[in-house]
Write an enzyme that holds these catalytic residues in place. Sequence first.
Site, PDB file in Angstrom:
ATOM      1  CE  LYS A  84      13.123  -4.431  -2.944  1.00 30.83           C
ATOM      2  NZ  LYS A  84      13.565  -3.196  -3.640  1.00 30.83           N
TER       3      LYS A  84
ATOM      4  CD  GLU B 185       5.906   0.100   2.603  1.00 31.80           C
ATOM      5  OE1 GLU B 185       6.214   1.038   1.860  1.00 31.80           O
ATOM      6  OE2 GLU B 185       6.735  -0.469   3.353  1.00 31.80           O
TER       7      GLU B 185
ATOM      8  CG  HIS C 298      10.346  -2.751   0.770  1.00 30.74           C
ATOM      9  ND1 HIS C 298      10.297  -1.568   0.065  1.00 30.74           N
ATOM     10  CD2 HIS C 298       9.481  -2.605   1.814  1.00 30.74           C
ATOM     11  CE1 HIS C 298       9.422  -0.752   0.644  1.00 30.74           C
ATOM     12  NE2 HIS C 298       8.909  -1.360   1.700  1.00 30.74           N
TER      13      HIS C 298
ATOM     14  CG  ASN D 291      17.241  -2.761  -3.913  1.00 31.44           C
ATOM     15  OD1 ASN D 291      16.255  -3.490  -3.917  1.00 31.44           O
ATOM     16  ND2 ASN D 291      17.155  -1.454  -3.716  1.00 31.44           N
TER      17      ASN D 291
ATOM     18  CE1 TYR E 243       8.615  -0.760  -4.071  1.00 33.63           C
ATOM     19  CE2 TYR E 243       7.844  -2.783  -5.095  1.00 33.63           C
ATOM     20  CZ  TYR E 243       8.699  -2.124  -4.227  1.00 33.63           C
ATOM     21  OH  TYR E 243       9.643  -2.830  -3.511  1.00 33.63           O
TER      22      TYR E 243
ATOM     23  NE  ARG F  76      15.374   3.126   4.238  1.00 30.63           N
ATOM     24  CZ  ARG F  76      14.956   3.167   2.981  1.00 30.63           C
ATOM     25  NH1 ARG F  76      13.895   2.440   2.588  1.00 30.63           N
ATOM     26  NH2 ARG F  76      15.563   3.895   2.088  1.00 30.63           N
TER      27      ARG F  76
ATOM     28  CG  PHE G 219      12.927   3.373 -11.010  1.00 36.63           C
ATOM     29  CD1 PHE G 219      12.157   2.729 -10.049  1.00 36.63           C
ATOM     30  CD2 PHE G 219      13.499   4.595 -10.690  1.00 36.63           C
ATOM     31  CE1 PHE G 219      11.963   3.289  -8.798  1.00 36.63           C
ATOM     32  CE2 PHE G 219      13.300   5.162  -9.435  1.00 36.63           C
ATOM     33  CZ  PHE G 219      12.532   4.504  -8.489  1.00 36.63           C
TER      34      PHE G 219
ATOM     35  CB  THR H 296      18.464   2.770  -2.861  1.00 36.01           C
ATOM     36  OG1 THR H 296      17.713   3.451  -1.857  1.00 36.01           O
ATOM     37  CG2 THR H 296      17.531   2.182  -3.904  1.00 36.01           C
TER      38      THR H 296
ATOM     39  NE  ARG I  60      18.147  -2.261  -0.400  1.00 35.55           N
ATOM     40  CZ  ARG I  60      17.330  -1.218  -0.244  1.00 35.55           C
ATOM     41  NH1 ARG I  60      17.776  -0.078   0.253  1.00 35.55           N
ATOM     42  NH2 ARG I  60      16.061  -1.317  -0.584  1.00 35.55           N
TER      43      ARG I  60
HETATM   44  P1  GDP Z   1      14.447   2.219  -1.128  1.00 36.64           P
HETATM   45  O1  GDP Z   1      13.514   2.935  -0.186  1.00 36.64           O
HETATM   46  O2  GDP Z   1      15.864   2.180  -0.653  1.00 36.64           O
HETATM   47  O3  GDP Z   1      13.936   0.836  -1.505  1.00 36.64           O
HETATM   48  O4  GDP Z   1      14.500   3.063  -2.500  1.00 36.64           O
HETATM   49  P2  GDP Z   1      13.400   3.892  -3.314  1.00 36.64           P
HETATM   50  O5  GDP Z   1      12.159   4.095  -2.490  1.00 36.64           O
HETATM   51  O6  GDP Z   1      14.080   5.095  -3.878  1.00 36.64           O
HETATM   52  O7  GDP Z   1      13.056   2.936  -4.549  1.00 36.64           O
HETATM   53  C1  GDP Z   1      12.209   1.815  -4.401  1.00 36.64           C
HETATM   54  C2  GDP Z   1      12.798   0.656  -5.172  1.00 36.64           C
HETATM   55  O8  GDP Z   1      12.798   0.968  -6.561  1.00 36.64           O
HETATM   56  C3  GDP Z   1      14.270   0.347  -4.868  1.00 36.64           C
HETATM   57  O9  GDP Z   1      14.452  -0.444  -3.735  1.00 36.64           O
HETATM   58  C4  GDP Z   1      14.709  -0.373  -6.136  1.00 36.64           C
HETATM   59  O10 GDP Z   1      14.283  -1.743  -6.149  1.00 36.64           O
HETATM   60  C5  GDP Z   1      13.926   0.371  -7.192  1.00 36.64           C
HETATM   61  N1  GDP Z   1      14.752   1.435  -7.807  1.00 36.64           N
HETATM   62  C6  GDP Z   1      15.184   2.599  -7.242  1.00 36.64           C
HETATM   63  N2  GDP Z   1      15.936   3.315  -8.098  1.00 36.64           N
HETATM   64  C7  GDP Z   1      15.976   2.576  -9.243  1.00 36.64           C
HETATM   65  C8  GDP Z   1      16.603   2.771 -10.517  1.00 36.64           C
HETATM   66  O11 GDP Z   1      17.268   3.774 -10.782  1.00 36.64           O
HETATM   67  N3  GDP Z   1      16.414   1.774 -11.452  1.00 36.64           N
HETATM   68  C9  GDP Z   1      15.668   0.654 -11.214  1.00 36.64           C
HETATM   69  N4  GDP Z   1      15.522  -0.279 -12.155  1.00 36.64           N
HETATM   70  N5  GDP Z   1      15.071   0.443 -10.012  1.00 36.64           N
HETATM   71  C10 GDP Z   1      15.226   1.383  -9.053  1.00 36.64           C
END
Ligand code: GDP
Length: 138
Positions: free
Chosen positions: A10, A127, A116, A113, A50, A86, A58, A92, A103
């Site tokens: 990222k 994807e 992805h 973070n 996304y 993962r 968010f 996350t 991470r």
């Molecule tokens: P992942 O599968 O671990 O990437 O997590 P998710 O699918 O829940 O979220 C997708 C992406 O959205 C995450 O990797 C973060 O970059 C972002 N994200 C998730 N939760 C938050 C949050 O609470 N705040 C913000 N700003 N970004 C978030």
Amino acid sequence: MSNRTFTMVKPDATGKGYTGAILDQIIKGGFSIKAMKWLKLTPEQAGAFYEVHKARPFYGELVEFMSSGPIVAAILEKENAVEDFRKLIGATNPAQAEEGTIRKNFAASIGENAVHGSDSDENAAIEGAFFFSRLERF
Ligand code: GDP
């Protein structure tokens, strides 16, 4: 069970110069690279990628962040790729990620973070196809 997953380094991580170290950890983790490119997403492209998160609070921040700088997109291969990747990247939220995960090593916050990783075989295929044509995957 598929043997492929999809990843992005990222913009926070490319901007801090962590790309090489992250790719090194991925390769040392047993993954081989089947497709790769360096590019900058437009907000429209990040929004489309996304789309599944559109209803999340968010979403706007995520789209802005993911189009704020260059990323590296890649398709990775390994047995049990989605689950193992993962584990390699960690939770996350980097504050909750296990020691030694990507991470934990490279991410600053739950939003920014570093990497992805696809959450299912189905999403890995979707994807990967978002970024790479059949001619670009090996
Ligand atoms: P992942 O599968 O671990 O990437 O997590 P998710 O699918 O829940 O979220 C997708 C992406 O959205 C995450 O990797 C973060 O970059 C972002 N994200 C998730 N939760 C938050 C949050 O609470 N705040 C913000 N700003 N970004 C978030």
